[in-house]
Design a protein around this motif. Sequence first.
Motif, PDB file in Angstrom:
ATOM      1  N   ARG A 186       1.917   9.151   1.982  1.00  0.00           N
ATOM      2  CA  ARG A 186       2.736   8.444   1.009  1.00  0.00           C
ATOM      3  C   ARG A 186       3.856   7.716   1.721  1.00  0.00           C
ATOM      4  O   ARG A 186       4.548   8.303   2.561  1.00  0.00           O
ATOM      5  CB  ARG A 186       3.316   9.438  -0.002  1.00  0.00           C
ATOM      6  CG  ARG A 186       4.194   8.804  -1.073  1.00  0.00           C
ATOM      7  CD  ARG A 186       4.777   9.864  -1.970  1.00  0.00           C
ATOM      8  NE  ARG A 186       5.711   9.300  -2.935  1.00  0.00           N
ATOM      9  CZ  ARG A 186       6.780   9.928  -3.396  1.00  0.00           C
ATOM     10  NH1 ARG A 186       7.058  11.144  -2.971  1.00  0.00           N
ATOM     11  NH2 ARG A 186       7.575   9.355  -4.272  1.00  0.00           N
ATOM     12  N   GLY A 187       4.047   6.434   1.414  1.00  0.00           N
ATOM     13  CA  GLY A 187       5.146   5.668   1.970  1.00  0.00           C
ATOM     14  C   GLY A 187       6.441   5.964   1.232  1.00  0.00           C
ATOM     15  O   GLY A 187       6.479   5.936   0.002  1.00  0.00           O
ATOM     16  N   ILE A 230      12.797   9.643   6.768  1.00  0.00           N
ATOM     17  CA  ILE A 230      11.333   9.667   6.742  1.00  0.00           C
ATOM     18  C   ILE A 230      10.799   8.335   6.221  1.00  0.00           C
ATOM     19  O   ILE A 230      11.293   7.800   5.225  1.00  0.00           O
ATOM     20  CB  ILE A 230      10.828  10.815   5.862  1.00  0.00           C
ATOM     21  CG1 ILE A 230      11.322  12.159   6.398  1.00  0.00           C
ATOM     22  CG2 ILE A 230       9.310  10.828   5.795  1.00  0.00           C
ATOM     23  CD1 ILE A 230      10.991  13.334   5.507  1.00  0.00           C
ATOM     24  N   CYS A 231       9.770   7.827   6.880  1.00  0.00           N
ATOM     25  CA  CYS A 231       9.136   6.565   6.472  1.00  0.00           C
ATOM     26  C   CYS A 231       7.814   6.831   5.759  1.00  0.00           C
ATOM     27  O   CYS A 231       7.600   6.359   4.650  1.00  0.00           O
ATOM     28  CB  CYS A 231       8.926   5.674   7.688  1.00  0.00           C
ATOM     29  SG  CYS A 231      10.476   5.269   8.537  1.00  0.00           S
ATOM     30  N   VAL A 232       6.926   7.577   6.381  1.00  0.00           N
ATOM     31  CA  VAL A 232       5.658   7.970   5.752  1.00  0.00           C
ATOM     32  C   VAL A 232       5.503   9.482   5.914  1.00  0.00           C
ATOM     33  O   VAL A 232       5.711  10.022   7.011  1.00  0.00           O
ATOM     34  CB  VAL A 232       4.456   7.249   6.413  1.00  0.00           C
ATOM     35  CG1 VAL A 232       3.133   7.873   5.953  1.00  0.00           C
ATOM     36  CG2 VAL A 232       4.480   5.761   6.073  1.00  0.00           C
ATOM     37  N   SER A 233       5.199  10.156   4.834  1.00  0.00           N
ATOM     38  CA  SER A 233       4.907  11.595   4.883  1.00  0.00           C
ATOM     39  C   SER A 233       3.414  11.810   4.680  1.00  0.00           C
ATOM     40  O   SER A 233       2.744  10.996   4.022  1.00  0.00           O
ATOM     41  CB  SER A 233       5.703  12.352   3.821  1.00  0.00           C
ATOM     42  OG  SER A 233       5.281  11.976   2.520  1.00  0.00           O
ATOM     43  N   ALA A 234       2.885  12.892   5.235  1.00  0.00           N
ATOM     44  CA  ALA A 234       1.444  13.138   5.154  1.00  0.00           C
ATOM     45  C   ALA A 234       1.156  14.634   5.166  1.00  0.00           C
ATOM     46  O   ALA A 234       1.993  15.446   5.579  1.00  0.00           O
ATOM     47  CB  ALA A 234       0.720  12.461   6.320  1.00  0.00           C
ATOM     48  N   TRP A 255       0.872  -1.165   0.000  1.00  0.00           N
ATOM     49  CA  TRP A 255       0.000   0.000   0.000  1.00  0.00           C
ATOM     50  C   TRP A 255       0.911   1.217   0.000  1.00  0.00           C
ATOM     51  O   TRP A 255       1.561   1.544   0.999  1.00  0.00           O
ATOM     52  CB  TRP A 255      -0.878  -0.012   1.244  1.00  0.00           C
ATOM     53  CG  TRP A 255      -2.004   0.964   1.260  1.00  0.00           C
ATOM     54  CD1 TRP A 255      -2.076   2.155   0.600  1.00  0.00           C
ATOM     55  CD2 TRP A 255      -3.228   0.846   1.994  1.00  0.00           C
ATOM     56  NE1 TRP A 255      -3.263   2.788   0.874  1.00  0.00           N
ATOM     57  CE2 TRP A 255      -3.994   2.009   1.737  1.00  0.00           C
ATOM     58  CE3 TRP A 255      -3.742  -0.116   2.855  1.00  0.00           C
ATOM     59  CZ2 TRP A 255      -5.236   2.225   2.312  1.00  0.00           C
ATOM     60  CZ3 TRP A 255      -4.983   0.094   3.421  1.00  0.00           C
ATOM     61  CH2 TRP A 255      -5.734   1.240   3.158  1.00  0.00           C
ATOM     62  N   ALA A 256       1.016   1.918  -1.136  1.00  0.00           N
ATOM     63  CA  ALA A 256       2.003   2.981  -1.298  1.00  0.00           C
ATOM     64  C   ALA A 256       1.542   4.320  -0.732  1.00  0.00           C
ATOM     65  O   ALA A 256       2.375   5.184  -0.434  1.00  0.00           O
ATOM     66  CB  ALA A 256       2.350   3.148  -2.773  1.00  0.00           C
ATOM     67  N   GLY A 257       0.247   4.539  -0.605  1.00  0.00           N
ATOM     68  CA  GLY A 257      -0.250   5.814  -0.099  1.00  0.00           C
ATOM     69  C   GLY A 257      -1.697   6.013  -0.458  1.00  0.00           C
ATOM     70  O   GLY A 257      -2.381   5.082  -0.918  1.00  0.00           O
ATOM     71  N   GLY A 258      -2.169   7.237  -0.262  1.00  0.00           N
ATOM     72  CA  GLY A 258      -3.561   7.519  -0.580  1.00  0.00           C
ATOM     73  C   GLY A 258      -3.949   8.925  -0.172  1.00  0.00           C
ATOM     74  O   GLY A 258      -3.141   9.687   0.374  1.00  0.00           O
ATOM     75  N   ALA A 259      -5.192   9.282  -0.452  1.00  0.00           N
ATOM     76  CA  ALA A 259      -5.734  10.589  -0.106  1.00  0.00           C
ATOM     77  C   ALA A 259      -7.199  10.428   0.270  1.00  0.00           C
ATOM     78  O   ALA A 259      -7.923   9.649  -0.370  1.00  0.00           O
ATOM     79  CB  ALA A 259      -5.588  11.562  -1.280  1.00  0.00           C
ATOM     80  N   LEU A 260      -7.616  11.157   1.302  1.00  0.00           N
ATOM     81  CA  LEU A 260      -8.980  11.032   1.810  1.00  0.00           C
ATOM     82  C   LEU A 260      -9.613  12.399   1.982  1.00  0.00           C
ATOM     83  O   LEU A 260      -8.964  13.358   2.390  1.00  0.00           O
ATOM     84  CB  LEU A 260      -8.999  10.311   3.163  1.00  0.00           C
ATOM     85  CG  LEU A 260      -8.401   8.915   3.208  1.00  0.00           C
ATOM     86  CD1 LEU A 260      -6.987   8.971   3.796  1.00  0.00           C
ATOM     87  CD2 LEU A 260      -9.265   7.967   4.027  1.00  0.00           C
ATOM     88  N   THR A 261     -10.902  12.468   1.678  1.00  0.00           N
ATOM     89  CA  THR A 261     -11.724  13.628   1.966  1.00  0.00           C
ATOM     90  C   THR A 261     -12.860  13.178   2.870  1.00  0.00           C
ATOM     91  O   THR A 261     -13.607  12.257   2.523  1.00  0.00           O
ATOM     92  CB  THR A 261     -12.298  14.242   0.669  1.00  0.00           C
ATOM     93  OG1 THR A 261     -11.225  14.651  -0.171  1.00  0.00           O
ATOM     94  CG2 THR A 261     -13.176  15.444   0.988  1.00  0.00           C
ATOM     95  N   PHE A 262     -12.970  13.813   4.034  1.00  0.00           N
ATOM     96  CA  PHE A 262     -13.984  13.435   5.014  1.00  0.00           C
ATOM     97  C   PHE A 262     -15.187  14.372   4.884  1.00  0.00           C
ATOM     98  O   PHE A 262     -15.054  15.594   4.994  1.00  0.00           O
ATOM     99  CB  PHE A 262     -13.411  13.521   6.427  1.00  0.00           C
ATOM    100  CG  PHE A 262     -12.213  12.628   6.646  1.00  0.00           C
ATOM    101  CD1 PHE A 262     -12.367  11.288   6.960  1.00  0.00           C
ATOM    102  CD2 PHE A 262     -10.925  13.128   6.532  1.00  0.00           C
ATOM    103  CE1 PHE A 262     -11.278  10.466   7.149  1.00  0.00           C
ATOM    104  CE2 PHE A 262      -9.824  12.324   6.726  1.00  0.00           C
ATOM    105  CZ  PHE A 262      -9.989  10.989   7.037  1.00  0.00           C
ATOM    106  N   GLY A 278       2.031   0.715   6.576  1.00  0.00           N
ATOM    107  CA  GLY A 278       1.886   2.102   6.149  1.00  0.00           C
ATOM    108  C   GLY A 278       0.579   2.716   6.618  1.00  0.00           C
ATOM    109  O   GLY A 278       0.572   3.852   7.133  1.00  0.00           O
ATOM    110  N   PRO A 279      -0.564   2.027   6.458  1.00  0.00           N
ATOM    111  CA  PRO A 279      -1.832   2.592   6.939  1.00  0.00           C
ATOM    112  C   PRO A 279      -1.872   2.814   8.450  1.00  0.00           C
ATOM    113  O   PRO A 279      -2.540   3.735   8.924  1.00  0.00           O
ATOM    114  CB  PRO A 279      -2.867   1.534   6.515  1.00  0.00           C
ATOM    115  CG  PRO A 279      -2.233   0.846   5.356  1.00  0.00           C
ATOM    116  CD  PRO A 279      -0.769   0.801   5.661  1.00  0.00           C
TER     117      PRO A 279
END
Length: 285
Positions: free
Chosen positions: A243-244, A276-280, A92-99, A218-219
């Motif tokens: 992003r991982g 850095i491992c995961v950036s957000a 799972w390389a990353g993602g984007a969410l809108t709440f 990652g998640p």
Amino acid sequence: MNEASPALCIDHLRGWIGREDIGLDIVGEDLARKYHATMDFPGEPPGRGEIAPQLIHFCLAQPAAPTAALGSDGHPSRGGFLPPVPLPRRMWAGGALTFHADLRVGDATRRISRIEDVVLKQGRSGTLCFVTVSHRLEANGALVLEERQDIVYRDATMPGSAAPTTPAREAGTHRRAKEAGAPMLFRYSALTFNGHRVHYDRPYASEVEGYPGLVVHGPLQAAWLCNYAAEIRGAPPKRFSFRGLSPLFDHDGFALHANEAEGGLALWTARQDGAICVSAQAHWG
């Protein structure tokens, strides 16, 4: 070329674009209690009708392939909803969410997932295949969140190979030391019904996939960062992406970091050496 590459036909895999999958689940009180305990949140877990933590939806409506249908890595065998990418490693390389609204304990949820794109690239580690999946989560018939999930498939890493690293970064304005031992990784795998053996099977992780320890999801790192952002600002973000960049292992000392950024917060997990491992990114507007 690696051994799997000759069988990789991108035109065939792109035939999966547009496929959809629907999952139903309930944000149960038992799930909320176990998630609260696994994440070491303070206080009492949310009860029925109360707001559930952001990203708890990663635990909902997960595919339930029979154990006999799992591959040697613990993932479901290739094919079905996701395209049958023949490359052996999936992440799972990353993602984007809108709440759009809060998810509450007791909500009946419906997840509609769709394959949006399949792209083949060449990276430093060899052939990479990126699969983009969109998710729409509804609760009691109303839209709660929209998500883009980025999955990457790659060639195998030889045991003993050095793990990819990222340049060191100075500590953030906000910093919190964390630990992620084997019990936490096992619990999170169980909550998300994730059979990937790199998270709980140390001999497999080191001898087959070539890692120096158990891999921190990652998640899971994204969930820490998202909830850290909510704690810093006193309100959950409206938009969150991650992003991982490099793997984090159970024996690593690491911390959550955050800096003020235009329109929100820049967040990241980093090992003690600053890598850095995961950036957000978290935004409230």
